[in-house]
Write a protein that holds these residues in place. Structure first.
Motif, PDB file in Angstrom:
ATOM      1  N   MET A 202      55.504  47.577  19.975  1.00 19.63           N
ATOM      2  CA  MET A 202      56.131  48.801  19.479  1.00 19.63           C
ATOM      3  C   MET A 202      55.399  50.058  19.906  1.00 19.63           C
ATOM      4  O   MET A 202      56.010  51.030  20.347  1.00 19.63           O
ATOM      5  N   TYR A 203      54.076  50.071  19.794  1.00 19.64           N
ATOM      6  CA  TYR A 203      53.341  51.332  19.909  1.00 19.64           C
ATOM      7  C   TYR A 203      52.340  51.382  21.074  1.00 19.64           C
ATOM      8  O   TYR A 203      51.583  52.340  21.181  1.00 19.64           O
ATOM      9  N   GLY A 204      52.313  50.352  21.912  1.00 13.49           N
ATOM     10  CA  GLY A 204      51.469  50.420  23.104  1.00 13.49           C
ATOM     11  C   GLY A 204      49.998  50.250  22.858  1.00 13.49           C
ATOM     12  O   GLY A 204      49.184  50.584  23.734  1.00 13.49           O
ATOM     13  N   GLY A 205      49.618  49.759  21.675  1.00 14.47           N
ATOM     14  CA  GLY A 205      48.206  49.491  21.445  1.00 14.47           C
ATOM     15  C   GLY A 205      47.717  48.398  22.377  1.00 14.47           C
ATOM     16  O   GLY A 205      48.362  47.361  22.531  1.00 14.47           O
ATOM     17  N   LEU A 206      46.599  48.622  23.006  1.00 12.97           N
ATOM     18  CA  LEU A 206      46.115  47.685  24.017  1.00 12.97           C
ATOM     19  C   LEU A 206      45.375  46.524  23.376  1.00 12.97           C
ATOM     20  O   LEU A 206      44.527  46.704  22.505  1.00 12.97           O
ATOM     21  N   SER A 207      45.699  45.335  23.849  1.00 10.81           N
ATOM     22  CA  SER A 207      44.985  44.137  23.433  1.00 10.81           C
ATOM     23  C   SER A 207      43.576  44.145  24.007  1.00 10.81           C
ATOM     24  O   SER A 207      43.287  44.845  24.996  1.00 10.81           O
ATOM     25  N   SER A 208      42.692  43.370  23.405  1.00  9.17           N
ATOM     26  CA  SER A 208      41.358  43.203  23.992  1.00  9.17           C
ATOM     27  C   SER A 208      41.433  42.468  25.316  1.00  9.17           C
ATOM     28  O   SER A 208      40.511  42.535  26.120  1.00  9.17           O
ATOM     29  N   TRP A 209      42.546  41.753  25.538  1.00 12.21           N
ATOM     30  CA  TRP A 209      42.696  40.941  26.745  1.00 12.21           C
ATOM     31  C   TRP A 209      43.953  41.392  27.491  1.00 12.21           C
ATOM     32  O   TRP A 209      45.062  40.950  27.184  1.00 12.21           O
ATOM     33  N   LEU A 210      43.766  42.317  28.428  1.00 12.38           N
ATOM     34  CA  LEU A 210      44.883  42.871  29.194  1.00 12.38           C
ATOM     35  C   LEU A 210      45.170  41.920  30.354  1.00 12.38           C
ATOM     36  O   LEU A 210      44.434  41.872  31.340  1.00 12.38           O
ATOM     37  N   LEU A 211      46.234  41.166  30.245  1.00 12.92           N
ATOM     38  CA  LEU A 211      46.463  40.018  31.107  1.00 12.92           C
ATOM     39  C   LEU A 211      47.035  40.395  32.471  1.00 12.92           C
ATOM     40  O   LEU A 211      47.900  41.265  32.586  1.00 12.92           O
ATOM     41  N   ALA A 212      46.535  39.704  33.497  1.00 14.08           N
ATOM     42  CA  ALA A 212      47.007  39.874  34.867  1.00 14.08           C
ATOM     43  C   ALA A 212      46.968  38.525  35.555  1.00 14.08           C
ATOM     44  O   ALA A 212      46.104  37.687  35.252  1.00 14.08           O
ATOM     45  N   PRO A 213      47.890  38.267  36.489  1.00 13.30           N
ATOM     46  CA  PRO A 213      47.886  36.976  37.188  1.00 13.30           C
ATOM     47  C   PRO A 213      46.688  36.842  38.120  1.00 13.30           C
ATOM     48  O   PRO A 213      46.206  37.834  38.680  1.00 13.30           O
ATOM     49  N   ARG A 214      46.246  35.655  38.269  1.00 10.51           N
ATOM     50  CA  ARG A 214      45.106  35.351  39.149  1.00 10.51           C
ATOM     51  C   ARG A 214      45.398  35.842  40.567  1.00 10.51           C
ATOM     52  O   ARG A 214      46.412  35.489  41.160  1.00 10.51           O
ATOM     53  N   PRO A 215      44.512  36.671  41.170  1.00  9.96           N
ATOM     54  CA  PRO A 215      44.801  37.231  42.497  1.00  9.96           C
ATOM     55  C   PRO A 215      44.302  36.379  43.659  1.00  9.96           C
ATOM     56  O   PRO A 215      44.518  36.732  44.815  1.00  9.96           O
ATOM     57  N   ILE A 216      43.600  35.308  43.371  1.00 12.82           N
ATOM     58  CA  ILE A 216      43.030  34.448  44.411  1.00 12.82           C
ATOM     59  C   ILE A 216      43.401  32.999  44.102  1.00 12.82           C
ATOM     60  O   ILE A 216      43.787  32.676  42.971  1.00 12.82           O
ATOM     61  N   PRO A 217      43.294  32.105  45.073  1.00 15.68           N
ATOM     62  CA  PRO A 217      43.639  30.705  44.804  1.00 15.68           C
ATOM     63  C   PRO A 217      42.625  30.036  43.883  1.00 15.68           C
ATOM     64  O   PRO A 217      41.515  30.543  43.673  1.00 15.68           O
ATOM     65  N   PHE A 218      43.012  28.880  43.350  1.00 11.73           N
ATOM     66  CA  PHE A 218      42.072  28.089  42.565  1.00 11.73           C
ATOM     67  C   PHE A 218      40.915  27.634  43.450  1.00 11.73           C
ATOM     68  O   PHE A 218      41.056  27.470  44.665  1.00 11.73           O
ATOM     69  N   MET A 219      39.768  27.414  42.815  1.00 16.33           N
ATOM     70  CA  MET A 219      38.618  26.907  43.539  1.00 16.33           C
ATOM     71  C   MET A 219      38.882  25.472  44.007  1.00 16.33           C
ATOM     72  O   MET A 219      39.574  24.711  43.350  1.00 16.33           O
ATOM     73  N   ARG A 220      38.328  25.161  45.145  1.00 16.43           N
ATOM     74  CA  ARG A 220      38.433  23.794  45.654  1.00 16.43           C
ATOM     75  C   ARG A 220      37.407  22.922  44.933  1.00 16.43           C
ATOM     76  O   ARG A 220      36.253  23.326  44.750  1.00 16.43           O
ATOM     77  N   GLU A 221      37.820  21.731  44.508  1.00 12.84           N
ATOM     78  CA  GLU A 221      36.922  20.795  43.832  1.00 12.84           C
ATOM     79  C   GLU A 221      37.006  19.444  44.532  1.00 12.84           C
ATOM     80  O   GLU A 221      38.095  18.884  44.694  1.00 12.84           O
ATOM     81  N   GLU A 222      35.846  18.910  44.938  1.00 12.54           N
ATOM     82  CA  GLU A 222      35.785  17.649  45.667  1.00 12.54           C
ATOM     83  C   GLU A 222      34.618  16.817  45.161  1.00 12.54           C
ATOM     84  O   GLU A 222      33.493  17.313  45.069  1.00 12.54           O
ATOM     85  N   ILE A 223      34.871  15.555  44.834  1.00 13.01           N
ATOM     86  CA  ILE A 223      33.808  14.655  44.409  1.00 13.01           C
ATOM     87  C   ILE A 223      32.909  14.348  45.602  1.00 13.01           C
ATOM     88  O   ILE A 223      33.390  13.953  46.670  1.00 13.01           O
ATOM     89  N   ARG A 224      31.619  14.550  45.433  1.00  9.94           N
ATOM     90  CA  ARG A 224      30.639  14.259  46.482  1.00  9.94           C
ATOM     91  C   ARG A 224      29.557  13.326  45.939  1.00  9.94           C
ATOM     92  O   ARG A 224      29.271  13.315  44.738  1.00  9.94           O
TER      93      ARG A 224
END
Length: 806
Positions: A202-224
């Motif tokens: 209603m009033y534009g009060g900002l949350s503590s967590w202003l959400l945005a989509p991830r701008p980079i790919p997920f990290m690569r994970e490989e069992i070594r």
């Protein structure tokens, strides 16, 4: 930010209780579960949006599907989108999340945290027809949580490192074993509580967590698997003679009251999550110590003493530890019981110590989940000089380890993103992969660190603020680099206000009497380079404490000239001309007050005849404060004059640029000896600097990733965005070289040979991008159209230019 998304999920957490009280104020751990059923004939789809403060790992039916969120800051909190459809199965399914909230200044400093922990997941189970079968949002019921007791998951005081938060102290008995699987039966879990909405609609009060989509790919994970056991002992069994191959499986029984110590080698410096599996042994403790290399005891003055990095003779492993108390079978543990630290670690060697209590424990296996930015290396390089090959390989490993959700200075010690480091890391990334996503994020991150004064923070994101004034200038150079690589005018224009603010900060510090940028504020760190001569002033020219810093003044000139070009290219010609006038005025002041005619050198500060460095001469050349033959002679004096403060790997890039600019690039071939000496010490990544001998992995040293493609193969943008390509190979001491260089248009393949006095070149370029070739004899040739390009010349002859027909 994702201002227009209407969220249906709400932030949840565990109700405050004595059970989830923070241990030592360090971190709070809460586990979440949500079950749902699927019929055998269903064909569902499930895509999730998920975030947390501070970090989460999400599982579907026991399989890890996401680790995040991507590092943000006060004004942007990222969320991840993940399609988990492949992990669904008929019958009971479970979403499970391990969430950690760091408190205040505890935990990794590069991970932003707000006043409380929260978890958010939004997603609806849908049929193939797109209709909703079941909503799984947090805040709409069905979510249960378990606060891990504070004493069962906490952080030790940080030792041996900075800013990564210290080692973990985890008690397996305080964790519900098997909680990630559908078969787990909830007993003492409670309903998760809604603690915040995503927006004030209603009033534009900002949350503590202003959400945005991830701008980079997920990290690569490989069992070594670890490459070898270096040494160790347990119950009369000893590993001491020669390193023995190791495949990850151990099966070592530690008798009650006994102790196992194993030192393992990963094969090269790596970053990731060790994974330990044990059976039995309730009350036993396991500790994992992380180290970059074997070291002698430090010198009496505290100086590190490393030598050959993989030689254990007379040496020890130094570092910090994660500690795990084993729950044992009797507590209902999984078989085998597993431990994995929550935060990313870096190591080349680890020491595993297991101390059995009243019953034996079997150490079943030890592997690691290697992780980092999914760098897709498309570039290659080979040459007639075999000593250059390891420089390329080691540089790739160094850069990979220093790329995560941000660029990192060092994956072991700090995991912080700094402007000086990131400028070079981004440039290296562009040339070898053509991927600018992490570079764009780094530019945005530093832009977001802007203070009301107009100064940028030197490391960011970071909950610990720091200012190195010169680093803000590297950020301007970073924006300029991206413009020349990608040719993205809109991207460059977006950052004009921040560039203006930074340059205005320096302009406001001009001294009326000299016209120079004056002494930096006492609260700031005027770092330039880790050089031995500046050791006791923390890498800053000592004369700059009381007088203007010549290097900083020259860097301001460079930033002004680059900002002028960016402004003119994006339609602000008047601003560009203003910046050029300011640069010219500052250059005249530098020549008047910082030049020593007697020495034929620029001094580090006015009226400081004994304060001399290579750095001041290099930046004078790079900014055209000195030009032509004068610039060439000045560069020679910078190389040959005794007693100058010398560049380290941090500033070597700029020395190479000065030699290239003055037509003396052949002199760089001898400079690679500093890198080859590290190969002789068996390093698998490049050191931070020769002064502190601290980090063994610092990507500003990965200079071959620029020099080999851009200079030895000779591929550079002739116009922004590689709209036209320059190919000007540097022959030097080589007889041949070949490889691939990445541009925004695709790969450029170069192969050349210099046999006797004959030089031959072949270039394959993407599409019909125009190419200008400069042959080693100075001859220019041009090519339009499509197809491969071949030409040759006599090395000693100068022929007239001609157009090459493909």
């Amino acid at each position: 930010m994702d201002e227009n998304k209407a969220w249906t999920a709400k932030w949840i957490w565990a109700e405050p209780s004595e059970n989830n009280r923070l241990a030592d104020g360090s971190m709070e751990t809460v586990l979440f579960r949500r079950t749902f059923g699927l019929s055998t004939d269903s064909d569902p789809q499930l895509k999730l949006l998920v975030s947390a403060d501070s970090r989460f790992r999400l599982y579907v039916n026991g399989h890890s599907v996401a680790y995040g969120p991507c590092k943000g800051d006060l004004n942007v909190h990222y969320y991840d989108e993940v399609d988990v459809t492949p992990h669904l199965r008929p019958g009971t399914n479970v979403l499970a999340a391990h969430v950690v909230h760091y408190s205040g200044d505890k935990g990794p400093a590069s991970v932003w945290r707000k006043e409380r922990g929260v978890f958010l997941l939004e997603g609806s189970l849908r049929g193939r027809d797109g209709l909703v079968i079941e909503r799984l949002d947090t805040g709409c019921g069905g979510w249960h949580c378990y606060p891990v007791p504070g004493e069962s998951a906490k952080l030790a005081p940080e030792t041996a490192t900075l800013f990564i938060g210290g080692g973990e102290i985890v008690d397996g008995a305080g964790w519900p074993q098997g909680w990630k699987t559908p078969e787990f039966v909830i007993t003492d879990w409670s309903d998760a509580a809604i603690v915040a909405d995503t927006h004030d609609r209603m009033y534009g009060g900002l949350s503590s967590w202003l959400l945005a989509p991830r701008p980079i790919p997920f990290m690569r994970e490989e069992i070594r698997e670890f490459a070898s056991i270096v040494r160790g002992h347990c119950d009369e069994r000893v590993w001491t003679d020669e390193p023995m191959p190791f495949g990850g499986q151990l099966g070592i029984k530690v008798p009650a009251g006994d102790r196992l110590v194993l030192e393992l080698h990963a094969g090269e410096l790596a970053a990731g999550f060790p994974q330990l599996a044990v059976s039995g042994g309730a009350g036993a403790t396991a500790s994992i110590l992380y180290s970059e290399c074997y070291e002698y005891e430090p010198f009496p003055n505290g100086q590190r003493n490393k030598g050959i990095r993989d030689d254990p003779e007379g040496k020890s492993l130094y570092g910090f530890e994660d500690m795990y108390r084993i729950a044992g079978f009797g507590s209902g543990a999984e078989k085998p019981e597993k431990y994995e630290p929550f935060h990313r670690r870096a190591f080349r060697f680890i020491r595993l110590t297991v101390e059995a209590a009243d019953e034996p424990v079997v150490v079943e296996a030890l592997t690691y989940l290697r992780t980092g930015y999914p760098l897709d290396v498309q570039a290659s390089f080979s040459s007639s000089d075999p000593t250059l090959s390891p420089l390329w390989t080691i540089s790739l490993n160094t850069l990979r380890n220093c790329m995560h959700e941000t660029y990192e200075d060092t994956p072991y010690y700090e995991q912080m993103q700094y402007e000086m480091d990131s400028r070079l890391q981004a440039l290296f990334t562009y040339y070898i992969s053509g991927d600018d996503r992490l570079g764009r994020k780094a530019i945005y991150d530093f832009h977001s660190s802007l203070l009301p004064t107009g100064m940028l923070q030197s490391r960011y994101p970071s909950v610990n603020r720091q200012i190195i004034p010169g680093f803000a200038l590297f950020w301007i150079m970073m924006v300029h680099d991206h413009y020349w690589y990608a040719g993205d005018l809109a991207h460059a224009a977006r950052y004009r206000p921040t560039i203006d603010a930074v340059l205005a900060w320096f302009d406001a510090r001009l001294e009326p009497e000299t016209g120079l940028v004056g002494v930096m504020p006492e609260a700031y760190w005027s770092f330039v380079d880790w050089t031995e001569e500046w050791r006791f002033n923390a890498g800053a020219p000592p004369s700059g404490r009381t007088r203007p810093n010549t290097v900083y003044n020259l860097m301001v000139v460079d930033a002004l000239l680059k900002a002028a070009e960016l402004n003119e290219a994006t339609g602000r010609r008047d601003t560009g001309q203003e910046y050029r006038r300011r640069a010219d005025t500052l250059q005249r002041a530098i020549r008047q007050h910082c030049w020593s005619g007697e020495m034929g050198l620029f001094t580090d500060s006015p009226d400081s005849p004994d304060a001399l460095s290579q750095h001041a001469q290099i930046w004078a050349v790079l900014t055209d404060t000195v030009v032509g033959e004068d610039a060439r002679q000045l560069t020679l004096r910078a190389l040959e004059t005794q007693g100058l403060a010398k560049v380290s790997s941090a500033m070597a890039y700029y020395m190479f640029r000065a030699l290239a600019k003055t037509g003396m690039y052949d002199r760089t071939f001898a400079l690679w000896n500093d890198w080859k000496a590290q190969v002789d010490l068996h390093l698998t990544s490049w050191v931070e600097d020769p002064v502190s001998v601290r980090s063994d992995c610092h990507a500003w040293g990965a200079l071959p990733l620029h020099e080999f493609p851009a200079e030895l193969l000779g591929v550079q943008p002739l116009m922004p965005g590689f709209a036209a390509i320059s190919v000007a190979p540097r022959v030097g001491t080589l007889h041949a070289a070949s490889g691939t260089v990445m541009t925004p248009h695709g790969a450029v393949h170069v192969e050349w040979s210099a046999q006797g006095r004959r030089f031959r070149l072949r270039v394959e370029r993407p599409g019909t991008v125009p190419v200008q070739i400069m042959l080693p004899n100075g001859e220019l040739r041009y090519c339009t159209g499509a197809g491969p390009l071949e030409c040759e010349c006599e090395l000693a002859a100068i022929e007239s230019a001609e157009e090459i027909k493909p």
